[in-house]
Design a protein around this motif. Structure first.
Motif, PDB file in Angstrom:
ATOM      1  N   GLY A 120       0.812  -1.192   0.000  1.00 29.44           N
ATOM      2  CA  GLY A 120       0.000   0.000   0.000  1.00 29.44           C
ATOM      3  C   GLY A 120       0.851   1.250   0.000  1.00 29.44           C
ATOM      4  O   GLY A 120       2.072   1.201  -0.062  1.00 29.44           O
ATOM      5  N   THR A 121       0.164   2.359   0.076  1.00 30.22           N
ATOM      6  CA  THR A 121       0.806   3.660   0.171  1.00 30.22           C
ATOM      7  C   THR A 121       0.225   4.351   1.393  1.00 30.22           C
ATOM      8  O   THR A 121      -0.989   4.340   1.593  1.00 30.22           O
ATOM      9  CB  THR A 121       0.540   4.502  -1.087  1.00 30.22           C
ATOM     10  N   GLU A 122       1.091   4.939   2.197  1.00 32.64           N
ATOM     11  CA  GLU A 122       0.626   5.584   3.417  1.00 32.64           C
ATOM     12  C   GLU A 122       1.463   6.813   3.734  1.00 32.64           C
ATOM     13  O   GLU A 122       2.628   6.889   3.361  1.00 32.64           O
ATOM     14  CB  GLU A 122       0.645   4.597   4.587  1.00 32.64           C
ATOM     15  N   VAL A 123       0.831   7.757   4.415  1.00 33.30           N
ATOM     16  CA  VAL A 123       1.520   8.946   4.895  1.00 33.30           C
ATOM     17  C   VAL A 123       1.958   8.663   6.329  1.00 33.30           C
ATOM     18  O   VAL A 123       1.144   8.271   7.160  1.00 33.30           O
ATOM     19  CB  VAL A 123       0.606  10.186   4.849  1.00 33.30           C
ATOM     20  N   VAL A 124       3.239   8.856   6.593  1.00 34.68           N
ATOM     21  CA  VAL A 124       3.793   8.583   7.915  1.00 34.68           C
ATOM     22  C   VAL A 124       4.233   9.903   8.534  1.00 34.68           C
ATOM     23  O   VAL A 124       5.067  10.611   7.970  1.00 34.68           O
ATOM     24  CB  VAL A 124       4.998   7.620   7.830  1.00 34.68           C
ATOM     25  N   LYS A 125       3.651  10.223   9.686  1.00 33.71           N
ATOM     26  CA  LYS A 125       4.050  11.408  10.457  1.00 33.71           C
ATOM     27  C   LYS A 125       4.778  10.910  11.690  1.00 33.71           C
ATOM     28  O   LYS A 125       4.289  10.028  12.389  1.00 33.71           O
ATOM     29  CB  LYS A 125       2.840  12.246  10.831  1.00 33.71           C
ATOM     30  N   MET A 126       5.945  11.490  11.938  1.00 32.39           N
ATOM     31  CA  MET A 126       6.827  10.959  12.964  1.00 32.39           C
ATOM     32  C   MET A 126       7.385  12.086  13.832  1.00 32.39           C
ATOM     33  O   MET A 126       7.726  13.144  13.329  1.00 32.39           O
ATOM     34  CB  MET A 126       7.980  10.246  12.248  1.00 32.39           C
ATOM     35  N   THR A 127       7.468  11.824  15.127  1.00 29.20           N
ATOM     36  CA  THR A 127       8.180  12.698  16.046  1.00 29.20           C
ATOM     37  C   THR A 127       9.479  12.005  16.387  1.00 29.20           C
ATOM     38  O   THR A 127       9.475  10.846  16.820  1.00 29.20           O
ATOM     39  CB  THR A 127       7.370  12.937  17.335  1.00 29.20           C
ATOM     40  N   THR A 128      10.589  12.686  16.159  1.00 28.85           N
ATOM     41  CA  THR A 128      11.897  12.100  16.425  1.00 28.85           C
ATOM     42  C   THR A 128      12.656  12.969  17.420  1.00 28.85           C
ATOM     43  O   THR A 128      12.453  14.183  17.490  1.00 28.85           O
ATOM     44  CB  THR A 128      12.734  11.958  15.148  1.00 28.85           C
ATOM     45  N   LYS A 129      13.523  12.311  18.164  1.00 26.73           N
ATOM     46  CA  LYS A 129      14.376  12.996  19.136  1.00 26.73           C
ATOM     47  C   LYS A 129      15.800  12.538  18.929  1.00 26.73           C
ATOM     48  O   LYS A 129      16.040  11.385  18.575  1.00 26.73           O
ATOM     49  CB  LYS A 129      13.933  12.653  20.558  1.00 26.73           C
ATOM     50  N   LEU A 130      16.729  13.423  19.169  1.00 28.23           N
ATOM     51  CA  LEU A 130      18.142  13.071  19.083  1.00 28.23           C
ATOM     52  C   LEU A 130      18.516  12.274  20.327  1.00 28.23           C
ATOM     53  O   LEU A 130      18.334  12.729  21.452  1.00 28.23           O
ATOM     54  CB  LEU A 130      19.001  14.327  18.973  1.00 28.23           C
TER      55      LEU A 130
END
Length: 132
Positions: A108-118
């Motif tokens: 499939g195709t999906e939009v991925v929203k991510m919160t990242t931290k160092l």
């Protein structure tokens, strides 16, 4: 131009250069996180939280119930859009994939929203939201 204006222009230019370069580093690590998250039985602890892995991984999120073979040529990650504060970043990208498990293919195709931290010199996904 006055010396003060040149100093301000040089400072702003340097800040923008560092900000964009930092953004490219984040985008590279986001692609790595997505790749690791899609692989069955991968060691994800250094790259993402358990919640993030369960949202990304097709076995964990219920997309398939059997082991599949991950093939990088069947996993495409679009441009990564991001906003960051140097130690925390919010990113959004679109990924598409098609994998085989035994005789059945899924994807499939999906939009991925991510919160990242160092964390420990690399970007760590602490939270992921996926929209179909």
């Amino acid at each position: 131009m006055s010396k003060r204006k040149l100093t301000i222009l040089a400072g702003v230019s340097l800040f923008l250069l560092v900000y964009v370069t930092y953004g490219l580093w984040i985008a590279k690590d986001v692609r790595t996180i997505l790749t690791i998250g899609m692989q069955p039985d991968s060691s994800y602890d250094n790259y993402m939280s358990e919640q993030a892995y369960h949202r990304l991984n097709p076995i964990r999120n219920g997309m398939t119930n059997s082991t599949y073979t991950y093939q990088s040529e069947n996993h495409h990650i679009g441009p990564v859009f991001l906003f960051h504060f140097f130690v925390v970043a919010k990113t959004s990208t679109k990924q598409s994939f098609e994998f085989q498990n035994k005789s059945v293919s899924f994807g499939g195709t999906e939009v991925v929203k991510m919160t990242t931290k160092l964390k420990h010199g690399r970007w760590y996904a602490s939270e992921i939201h996926i929209a179909p």
